[in-house]
Structures are given as C-alpha cells and as structure tokens.
Design a protein around this motif. Sequence first.
Motif, mmCIF file in Angstrom:
data_model
loop_
_atom_site.group_PDB
_atom_site.id
_atom_site.type_symbol
_atom_site.label_atom_id
_atom_site.label_comp_id
_atom_site.label_asym_id
_atom_site.label_seq_id
_atom_site.Cartn_x
_atom_site.Cartn_y
_atom_site.Cartn_z
ATOM 1 N N GLY A 107 42.470 38.093 37.775
ATOM 2 C CA GLY A 107 41.485 39.110 37.424
ATOM 3 C C GLY A 107 40.601 39.440 38.609
ATOM 4 O O GLY A 107 40.265 38.568 39.409
ATOM 5 N N VAL A 108 40.249 40.719 38.727
ATOM 6 C CA VAL A 108 39.306 41.143 39.768
ATOM 7 C C VAL A 108 38.032 41.606 39.058
ATOM 8 O O VAL A 108 38.080 42.479 38.190
ATOM 9 C CB VAL A 108 39.897 42.273 40.639
ATOM 10 C CG1 VAL A 108 38.883 42.719 41.688
ATOM 11 C CG2 VAL A 108 41.188 41.813 41.305
ATOM 12 N N LEU A 109 36.925 40.986 39.431
ATOM 13 C CA LEU A 109 35.634 41.306 38.817
ATOM 14 C C LEU A 109 34.709 41.911 39.866
ATOM 15 O O LEU A 109 34.969 41.827 41.064
ATOM 16 C CB LEU A 109 34.969 40.031 38.274
ATOM 17 C CG LEU A 109 35.789 39.117 37.373
ATOM 18 C CD1 LEU A 109 34.959 37.883 36.993
ATOM 19 C CD2 LEU A 109 36.225 39.854 36.119
ATOM 20 N N GLY A 110 33.600 42.479 39.423
ATOM 21 C CA GLY A 110 32.532 42.867 40.348
ATOM 22 C C GLY A 110 32.720 44.235 40.978
ATOM 23 O O GLY A 110 33.359 45.134 40.420
ATOM 24 N N CYS A 111 32.145 44.381 42.169
ATOM 25 C CA CYS A 111 31.978 45.713 42.761
ATOM 26 C C CYS A 111 33.293 46.362 43.189
ATOM 27 O O CYS A 111 33.459 47.571 43.036
ATOM 28 C CB CYS A 111 30.989 45.635 43.916
ATOM 29 S SG CYS A 111 29.324 45.212 43.348
ATOM 30 N N VAL A 112 34.241 45.584 43.725
ATOM 31 C CA VAL A 112 35.526 46.200 44.109
ATOM 32 C C VAL A 112 36.255 46.646 42.843
ATOM 33 O O VAL A 112 36.873 47.713 42.803
ATOM 34 C CB VAL A 112 36.393 45.221 44.941
ATOM 35 C CG1 VAL A 112 37.780 45.802 45.185
ATOM 36 C CG2 VAL A 112 35.714 44.908 46.273
ATOM 37 N N ALA A 113 36.158 45.835 41.782
ATOM 38 C CA ALA A 113 36.800 46.195 40.508
ATOM 39 C C ALA A 113 36.274 47.549 40.045
ATOM 40 O O ALA A 113 37.033 48.457 39.691
ATOM 41 C CB ALA A 113 36.514 45.125 39.467
ATOM 42 N N GLN A 114 34.940 47.693 40.075
ATOM 43 C CA GLN A 114 34.345 48.935 39.596
ATOM 44 C C GLN A 114 34.723 50.110 40.493
ATOM 45 O O GLN A 114 35.015 51.203 40.024
ATOM 46 C CB GLN A 114 32.822 48.787 39.549
ATOM 47 C CG GLN A 114 32.130 49.912 38.841
ATOM 48 C CD GLN A 114 32.453 49.929 37.339
ATOM 49 O OE1 GLN A 114 32.344 48.915 36.672
ATOM 50 N NE2 GLN A 114 32.890 51.074 36.832
ATOM 51 N N GLN A 115 34.721 49.857 41.790
ATOM 52 C CA GLN A 115 34.954 50.937 42.742
ATOM 53 C C GLN A 115 36.406 51.415 42.746
ATOM 54 O O GLN A 115 36.682 52.594 42.761
ATOM 55 C CB GLN A 115 34.593 50.429 44.130
ATOM 56 C CG GLN A 115 34.581 51.493 45.180
ATOM 57 C CD GLN A 115 34.149 50.877 46.493
ATOM 58 O OE1 GLN A 115 33.003 50.482 46.659
ATOM 59 N NE2 GLN A 115 35.084 50.748 47.399
ATOM 60 N N GLU A 116 37.338 50.474 42.714
ATOM 61 C CA GLU A 116 38.762 50.840 42.815
ATOM 62 C C GLU A 116 39.384 51.068 41.444
ATOM 63 O O GLU A 116 40.436 51.713 41.339
ATOM 64 C CB GLU A 116 39.541 49.740 43.554
ATOM 65 C CG GLU A 116 38.998 49.410 44.942
ATOM 66 C CD GLU A 116 39.239 50.522 45.939
ATOM 67 O OE1 GLU A 116 40.273 51.205 45.821
ATOM 68 O OE2 GLU A 116 38.384 50.728 46.820
ATOM 69 N N GLY A 117 38.813 50.509 40.407
ATOM 70 C CA GLY A 117 39.288 50.716 39.041
ATOM 71 C C GLY A 117 40.765 50.385 38.878
ATOM 72 O O GLY A 117 41.272 49.402 39.425
ATOM 73 N N GLU A 118 41.465 51.255 38.128
ATOM 74 C CA GLU A 118 42.882 50.984 37.836
ATOM 75 C C GLU A 118 43.741 51.054 39.086
ATOM 76 O O GLU A 118 44.889 50.593 39.082
ATOM 77 C CB GLU A 118 43.376 51.969 36.784
ATOM 78 C CG GLU A 118 42.647 51.745 35.471
ATOM 79 C CD GLU A 118 43.224 52.517 34.311
ATOM 80 O OE1 GLU A 118 44.196 53.258 34.529
ATOM 81 O OE2 GLU A 118 42.700 52.359 33.197
ATOM 82 N N SER A 133 30.741 44.722 36.805
ATOM 83 C CA SER A 133 29.663 43.878 36.279
ATOM 84 C C SER A 133 28.947 44.512 35.085
ATOM 85 O O SER A 133 28.407 43.801 34.238
ATOM 86 C CB SER A 133 28.657 43.535 37.378
ATOM 87 O OG SER A 133 28.014 44.701 37.821
ATOM 88 N N ALA A 134 28.951 45.854 35.000
ATOM 89 C CA ALA A 134 28.273 46.491 33.868
ATOM 90 C C ALA A 134 29.038 46.243 32.560
ATOM 91 O O ALA A 134 28.525 46.526 31.474
ATOM 92 C CB ALA A 134 28.119 47.988 34.125
ATOM 93 N N SER A 135 30.262 45.731 32.649
ATOM 94 C CA SER A 135 31.069 45.484 31.432
ATOM 95 C C SER A 135 31.217 43.995 31.124
ATOM 96 O O SER A 135 32.026 43.629 30.265
ATOM 97 C CB SER A 135 32.469 46.101 31.592
ATOM 98 O OG SER A 135 32.378 47.482 31.811
ATOM 99 N N TYR A 136 30.468 43.145 31.822
ATOM 100 C CA TYR A 136 30.635 41.702 31.566
ATOM 101 C C TYR A 136 30.310 41.315 30.126
ATOM 102 O O TYR A 136 30.824 40.335 29.613
ATOM 103 C CB TYR A 136 29.760 40.870 32.512
ATOM 104 C CG TYR A 136 30.257 40.830 33.940
ATOM 105 C CD1 TYR A 136 31.582 41.131 34.257
ATOM 106 C CD2 TYR A 136 29.396 40.471 34.979
ATOM 107 C CE1 TYR A 136 32.030 41.092 35.568
ATOM 108 C CE2 TYR A 136 29.848 40.421 36.293
ATOM 109 C CZ TYR A 136 31.160 40.738 36.579
ATOM 110 O OH TYR A 136 31.597 40.688 37.870
ATOM 111 N N THR A 137 29.433 42.105 29.471
ATOM 112 C CA THR A 137 29.120 41.773 28.077
ATOM 113 C C THR A 137 30.382 41.866 27.217
ATOM 114 O O THR A 137 30.462 41.272 26.160
ATOM 115 C CB THR A 137 28.055 42.735 27.503
ATOM 116 O OG1 THR A 137 28.424 44.052 27.878
ATOM 117 C CG2 THR A 137 26.675 42.428 28.059
ATOM 118 N N LYS A 138 31.357 42.655 27.705
ATOM 119 C CA LYS A 138 32.602 42.824 26.917
ATOM 120 C C LYS A 138 33.639 41.766 27.274
ATOM 121 O O LYS A 138 34.748 41.774 26.731
ATOM 122 C CB LYS A 138 33.212 44.200 27.199
ATOM 123 C CG LYS A 138 32.309 45.347 26.829
ATOM 124 C CD LYS A 138 33.134 46.625 26.654
ATOM 125 C CE LYS A 138 32.257 47.792 26.256
ATOM 126 N NZ LYS A 138 31.533 48.367 27.392
#
Length: 475
Positions: A107-118, A133-138
């Motif tokens: 799994g890739v978490l954090g800023c690169v995950a958000q920036q590069e997405g799928e 990180s904005a989706s960690y609650t999920k």
Amino acid sequence: MGTDLVQITTAEKVQPEEVRAGARTASTLGNGKTFYIETFGCAMNVHDSEKVAGTLAARGYRPVDNHDEADLILYNTCSIREKAAEKVFSRLGMLQKAYRNNPKIIGVLGCVAQQEGEGIFERAPQVRLVCGSASYTKLPSLLDELEAGKRRITGLGLETEECFETELTRRDNPFRAYLTIIEGCDQRCAFCVVPMTRGPERSRPSDRILAECRRLVDDGYTEIQLLGQIVNAWKDSSPARLSFAELLARVAEIAGVRRVRFATSHPRYFTSDIVQAIDSHPALCDQVHLPVQSGSTRILARMLRGYTREEYLEKIDCIRHARRAISISTDIIVGFCGETPEDFEQTMTLLDVVEYDQVFSFKYSRRPRTAAGWGDTVPEEEKAARLAALQDRQRQIQLRRNQALVGQKLEVLVESYQPRLGQAVGRTSSNRIINFPGAPAWVGRYMDVRVTGAGPHSLVGVEDGREGGSGDGTN
Ligand code: SAM
C-alpha cells in the motif's frame, strides 16, 4: 522542525496496554497477519504512521521490522520535493523484483498517494492500496475490502471535515509524544503541494486535545509536541473557544507535562500572546520554528506567503524581547523561480540580522499543480551554489551562538546513550543536542549539564546535577 527529508522505519513498539486492548477488539480481521510500515517526510507523517499502526494493531495485525516477514507493506510517503517522491517509486521497483514469486499486499499512503492517485497502479502494478491522508478515517473500511480480496482499493477524497482519530496509537519515540491538533492546509504558498495532498484545514477541539495530553502523561510521557502543517492556524471548535496561545498554556499546565513544543508555525498567525505564553509557562520550550522561506519581500510576494521581510522581522523582534532566551529556527528555499542574485543576497543578510539557531534549507523543486504559472528559472548549479553559500554562512552563525553557551548550566532530557563513546546524548529545551560522559541508565532522565564546548551543530558538556527516580521521561 526536522523538516528536512527524514526516512524512518517504524520499529516494533506498541504500548503494551494498547496491544492488549487491540487484541481484545481485533476479532479475526487481521488474522494474525503482519505489517511493516516505512515513513518518509515530516513529523506529521511519522505521527500518521503511528496512528495507522494503531489502526492495524486494533485489527489483529502484528508489526514486524522488515519487508520479508510482512504480509502487508505500507509506505507512508512525502512529495514535498521531487526527489522524495521519486524515492518511493524506486522502493516500489525494488519490492516488485524482490517479491516476484512471493507477492505481498503493498500500500502507498500519504502525499505521493494523493498526488499520483490511480497512476500509481500503472507505474507499480503490484500496489493494491493507494490512500491519501485526508482519507485515513476510511482506512478500516478500505482494509475490509482488501481483506475480502478486492484487487485494488483507493482512498483519494480530499473534501473532509474529519480528523484522523484513532483509539490506539503506536508511539515509536519513548520520550516525545506527537499530537496532531490541526490537519490539512488552507494556505496557497506558490511552492507547496501540501494543500493539494492533505486537503483543507480541520482542527481538533481543545477538549479532545487536552484529554489526549492527560492520557499521554498517564502513559509516562513528559514531552508533548503539538503538530500541524500550520499549527498556529488552529481554531477551537469546542465551547471553550481557546486561542492557540491559551491552548499552549493549558497543555503546559497539565501536571506531569515538562516540555511542550509545537510545529510548524506560520509567520502570518504568529502573535505576541504566543511569546507571552512561553514567558509565563516554563514547560513551554525555549524554541520557536518560524519558516521565512526567503529574505526578499519581492520573492515572498511571488511565493504568496502573506508577509513582507519587515513584517517577519517584527515577529522576530517580539520573540527576541521575551523575558527568557528563545531559540529561533527557520526553513529557507533557495532558487525559487525568478530569484535574482539580489533577492538571494536579501536572504543572506536576513541570516545576519536574525542570527537563527538552526536553519533547514532546500533548493526549490517545482511541484505539480503549484507555482501559479511560475516557471523554474534558476539553473540547478546556481541553486546548489546558493544553497552552499547559505549553509556556510549559517554554520558560522550557529558556531558563534553555540559557543556563547559555554559555561552555562542547561537542563537536558537524555534521549540515548552511545556505548562506544561512553556518551549520553541529550536535548535542551532550546532543541540543541548535547553529548556528555554518562551511563546507559541515564536515558530518559532530566539532568543538568554544564556546557564545556560547542560546534555548529551540537554542544558537549559534563553532568552538573541530576533528578533521580524513574518515570521522568521513560516509558
Ligand atoms: N507548512 C509549513 C509552512 O508553510 O511554513 C511548511 C511545511 S513543508 C512540509 C517544510 C518545508 O519544506 C517548507 O517550509 C519549505 O521550506 C520546504 N518546501 C516546501 N515546498 C518546497 C519545494 N517545492 N521545494 C523546496 N522546498 C520546499
């Protein structure tokens, strides 16, 4: 603080009660599976990983210290500069080769995950989870899907008003407990990806923050570091409606709290009541980290920082007029687009005027969806030359400032012991590292140390009094 790229492999340290509580509530979801999490970037990422690790422990996952033993491998990533982001892809390439015949859940978490997405699935096909990180609650529901066998899962929504609250948190630092008070960022600095990767600002209410501080003290922590991308933009949504300075004071007043730090402050929201709180609460450390980014008002305007050189210097003046000496550190970017030699010279003179105790300095790295249309005009060699000049000047300033401490007695918290040298390594309230002859049993204690020598990056000293007893910083 510590804003330079750090790479931390989270070691296996779950609070014993938490593990037990986790095991009780775990059901069989994790099924005794193991996980390994590696963290890149700032203190906020380090603490996010601690909370992710707590979430996994609550589901019955067990932390391990290396990739080989792990069923689930997570990278919590940083994309603040291009190099940091590229490092993640080279790591993923290594995993692909190493585990070709023994696939793991990655799994890739954090800023690169958000920036590069799928797009991450294209570049690294073995990845199965991508979560900002904005989706960690999920995370719990994303893990449900993963455990049910779904091939690829994403958590990439940015629109949230929630903070990442966990019942369990695995804390890796035995002395300093991180505590996030505000997530996301609403600034639009022209160099920075954070608003795009961490979502809008959302503050935790003061009652929750103070309750967590009290729990930390009960767990034996004496030093608390309040975290936020813009920590002093925190707003209280609870009926108490505390200001940030009042929150600092309330944390410092909790019995058992001996040191409180906070990062990162934005100059725009840095008010004199913060300095007054430090002056009147000894537990608030003698330290302020106030990123300036550039000494040139023209460049500050291009960066959309919202203050001029003169306004920044007024804040510094206010800190310098405190009743006790407060150390000041900063972040500086060299070679932002359009930075002329004259602009850079303004940054150099700012070093002389402020006389920082520590500077984290970076070459400008252009990031996707930033810079409001600006280019990247300063050649790489010129950026490197400016960075070297700046670091050289700052080294001399730090040496002078550290040497001025020789002869003084400072309280330090001993954080480690180096057996080969027989040296204890401690940290002062002003965030300086000091080495002195010691013993392994001193780790975790607060001690008085007389400064006998100084270099640009650390001090040396000798013990000059100690508070005995246990539970004074150790866990
Ligand atoms: N939120 C904090 C603020 O606005 O002051 C800073 C957080 S950032 C994680 C840490 C530091 O990285 C910044 O203060 C800045 O000096 C540096 N930084 C951010 N974006 C950068 C970029 N595109 N290139 C080089 N350095 C950058």
